[in-house]
Design an enzyme around this catalytic site. Structure first.
Site, PDB file in Angstrom:
ATOM      1  N   SER A 292       0.797  -1.238   0.000  1.00 37.11           N
ATOM      2  CA  SER A 292       0.000   0.000   0.000  1.00 37.11           C
ATOM      3  C   SER A 292       0.826   1.283   0.000  1.00 37.11           C
ATOM      4  O   SER A 292       0.276   2.353  -0.274  1.00 37.11           O
ATOM      5  CB  SER A 292      -0.926   0.030   1.213  1.00 37.11           C
ATOM      6  OG  SER A 292      -2.106  -0.653   0.933  1.00 37.11           O
TER       7      SER A 292
ATOM      8  N   TYR B 172      -2.369  -2.253 -10.659  1.00 35.31           N
ATOM      9  CA  TYR B 172      -2.441  -2.182  -9.194  1.00 35.31           C
ATOM     10  C   TYR B 172      -1.673  -3.334  -8.536  1.00 35.31           C
ATOM     11  O   TYR B 172      -0.876  -3.125  -7.617  1.00 35.31           O
ATOM     12  CB  TYR B 172      -3.914  -2.166  -8.751  1.00 35.31           C
ATOM     13  CG  TYR B 172      -4.076  -2.219  -7.253  1.00 35.31           C
ATOM     14  CD1 TYR B 172      -3.829  -1.101  -6.462  1.00 35.31           C
ATOM     15  CD2 TYR B 172      -4.456  -3.401  -6.614  1.00 35.31           C
ATOM     16  CE1 TYR B 172      -3.953  -1.157  -5.077  1.00 35.31           C
ATOM     17  CE2 TYR B 172      -4.587  -3.456  -5.229  1.00 35.31           C
ATOM     18  CZ  TYR B 172      -4.334  -2.339  -4.472  1.00 35.31           C
ATOM     19  OH  TYR B 172      -4.443  -2.398  -3.102  1.00 35.31           O
TER      20      TYR B 172
ATOM     21  N   TYR C 225      -4.292   3.540   7.681  1.00 34.59           N
ATOM     22  CA  TYR C 225      -5.649   2.993   7.632  1.00 34.59           C
ATOM     23  C   TYR C 225      -6.474   3.506   8.805  1.00 34.59           C
ATOM     24  O   TYR C 225      -6.358   4.680   9.163  1.00 34.59           O
ATOM     25  CB  TYR C 225      -5.636   1.449   7.631  1.00 34.59           C
ATOM     26  CG  TYR C 225      -4.549   0.828   6.812  1.00 34.59           C
ATOM     27  CD1 TYR C 225      -4.482   1.053   5.437  1.00 34.59           C
ATOM     28  CD2 TYR C 225      -3.600   0.015   7.384  1.00 34.59           C
ATOM     29  CE1 TYR C 225      -3.501   0.474   4.675  1.00 34.59           C
ATOM     30  CE2 TYR C 225      -2.602  -0.574   6.618  1.00 34.59           C
ATOM     31  CZ  TYR C 225      -2.558  -0.335   5.271  1.00 34.59           C
ATOM     32  OH  TYR C 225      -1.581  -0.900   4.527  1.00 34.59           O
TER      33      TYR C 225
ATOM     34  N   LYS D 119       0.613   3.410  -3.028  1.00 34.05           N
ATOM     35  CA  LYS D 119      -0.544   4.256  -3.339  1.00 34.05           C
ATOM     36  C   LYS D 119      -0.169   5.737  -3.362  1.00 34.05           C
ATOM     37  O   LYS D 119      -0.794   6.530  -4.063  1.00 34.05           O
ATOM     38  CB  LYS D 119      -1.661   4.005  -2.304  1.00 34.05           C
ATOM     39  CG  LYS D 119      -2.251   2.584  -2.402  1.00 34.05           C
ATOM     40  CD  LYS D 119      -3.137   2.244  -1.211  1.00 34.05           C
ATOM     41  CE  LYS D 119      -3.700   0.833  -1.312  1.00 34.05           C
ATOM     42  NZ  LYS D 119      -4.385   0.397  -0.075  1.00 34.05           N
TER      43      LYS D 119
ATOM     44  N   VAL E 225       0.970  -3.882   3.787  1.00 37.35           N
ATOM     45  CA  VAL E 225       0.874  -5.197   4.434  1.00 37.35           C
ATOM     46  C   VAL E 225       2.118  -6.066   4.236  1.00 37.35           C
ATOM     47  O   VAL E 225       2.226  -7.129   4.846  1.00 37.35           O
ATOM     48  CB  VAL E 225      -0.376  -6.005   4.006  1.00 37.35           C
ATOM     49  CG1 VAL E 225      -1.643  -5.389   4.553  1.00 37.35           C
ATOM     50  CG2 VAL E 225      -0.447  -6.172   2.508  1.00 37.35           C
TER      51      VAL E 225
HETATM   52  N1  GLN Z   1      -1.871  -5.417  -2.254  1.00 39.03           N
HETATM   53  C1  GLN Z   1      -2.555  -5.263  -1.015  1.00 39.03           C
HETATM   54  C2  GLN Z   1      -4.050  -5.441  -1.216  1.00 39.03           C
HETATM   55  O1  GLN Z   1      -4.543  -5.027  -2.217  1.00 39.03           O
HETATM   56  C3  GLN Z   1      -2.253  -3.914  -0.471  1.00 39.03           C
HETATM   57  C4  GLN Z   1      -2.943  -3.663   0.823  1.00 39.03           C
HETATM   58  C5  GLN Z   1      -2.074  -3.044   1.858  1.00 39.03           C
HETATM   59  O2  GLN Z   1      -0.875  -2.996   1.814  1.00 39.03           O
HETATM   60  N2  GLN Z   1      -2.742  -2.616   2.877  1.00 39.03           N
HETATM   61  O3  GLN Z   1      -4.724  -6.009  -0.399  1.00 39.03           O
END
Ligand code: GLN
Length: 305
Positions: A61, A189, A241, A64, A259
């Site tokens: 993430s 993505y 988050y 992003k 994550v």
């Molecule tokens: N690739 C992970 C997902 O789409 C990214 C989520 C994350 O890092 N929180 O679930």
């Protein structure tokens, strides 16, 4: 500084036992939950490191933030924020339910999965490969690392199992948010999430944001100070988050977690920070990485508030 970092790593090592490595993307479950590393790069380009700072992990993430910059560069702010909002959700990063309530016409922000998928759909290029290559070039530039590449195993694992993201992609298409081909956007993505980095790489990206969108080493300006500010503000309000409020109070550093276990920090006009610890808390943030940033903030007085 290296001594301080080493002590903070030792102090927080125990916390790694309190978390769990992500396993909803099968390839991520191979990480060693006890790993913990940190890197700081300051405005004189001094690099300080401790622990497992050179272990590789996927950016997830954290990507992003960079995708958002490219989408704004490609389309302008107005178009991007007609497709994605600016408000925190209080929900999990992969929550789908607000999209379906009918109360909202677009994902609430670009740091949750739904918003990030909408953002990735805005990156320009003739094919998903070309769109991703443009994004990867930007990552390489702002991380000062020409060797950044996708971890193919994680990418394929995520592509195979990312059904909830796929569902959100189709929902976004139905809502008229996502333009173009859903699978192609998801491919961009999934690839962007699977870029392999270490703490130094994400500290460099944090430094670039801390330096208002200019690469410190070369002086090359990539995005306006205004766009860098937008990204850092999202990091404060949505970067951790549904722990972002608590993190702002306890740590006070614009930060974005993933994550894969990474957290990128950008302390305006002071430093970029990269932390890695793959054992996650129940909200998907590195549990010991959070501790490292909290201690660093206290010790070096880094809170922006
Ligand atoms: N690739 C992970 C997902 O789409 C990214 C989520 C994350 O890092 N929180 O679930």
């Amino acid at each position: 500084m290296n001594k301080i970092l080493e002590r903070i790593i030792i102090d927080n090592k125990e916390l790694t036992k309190k978390g769990k490595v992500a396993d909803y993307i099968p390839a991520l479950s191979k990480a060693n939950p006890e790993d913990l590393g940190v890197c700081i790069i300051d405005m004189n380009n001094n690099i300080y490191t401790a622990g497992d700072y050179d272990k590789k992990f996927t950016i997830q993430s954290i990507s992003k933030t960079v995708a958002l910059m490219l989408a704004i560069m490609d389309n302008g702010e107005e178009k991007v924020f007609s497709k994605v909002g600016m408000e925190p959700t209080g929900d999990a990063f992969n929550s789908i339910y607000k999209l379906e309530t009918g109360d909202i016409s677009k994902p609430l922000n670009p740091m949750i999965n739904a918003g990030a998928i909408a953002v990735s759909s805005l990156i320009k290029g003739g094919s998903s490969e070309e769109r991703f290559e443009r994004l990867l070039s930007l990552f390489r530039k702002i991380s000062s690392n020409d060797n950044l590449k996708v971890n193919e195993e994680v990418y394929l694992s995520e592509k195979r199992t990312g059904n909830k993201n796929r569902a959100m992609g189709y929902l976004l298409k139905d809502m008229g948010v996502l333009e173009g081909d859903v699978e192609e956007t998801l491919d961009v993505y999934f690839r962007q999430c699977s870029i392999e980095v270490d703490c130094i790489d994400i500290a460099n990206i944090g430094l670039f944001l801390a330096n208002s969108g200019t690469i410190l080493k070369t002086g090359e300006n990539i995005v306006s100070e205004h766009v860098a500010k937008i990204v850092k503000t999202f990091m404060v309000t949505c970067g951790m988050y549904n722990s972002s409020g608590e993190f702002a109070i306890r740590v006070g550093i614009p930060a974005k977690s993933g994550v894969g276990g990474g957290i990128m920090g950008a302390v305006p006009r002071r430093m970029g920070i990269g932390v890695y610890g793959p054992a996650l808390d129940e909200r998907g943030n590195s549990v010991a990485g959070y501790g490292v940033l909290r201690d660093l903030s206290r010790e070096l007085n880094l809170s922006i508030f």
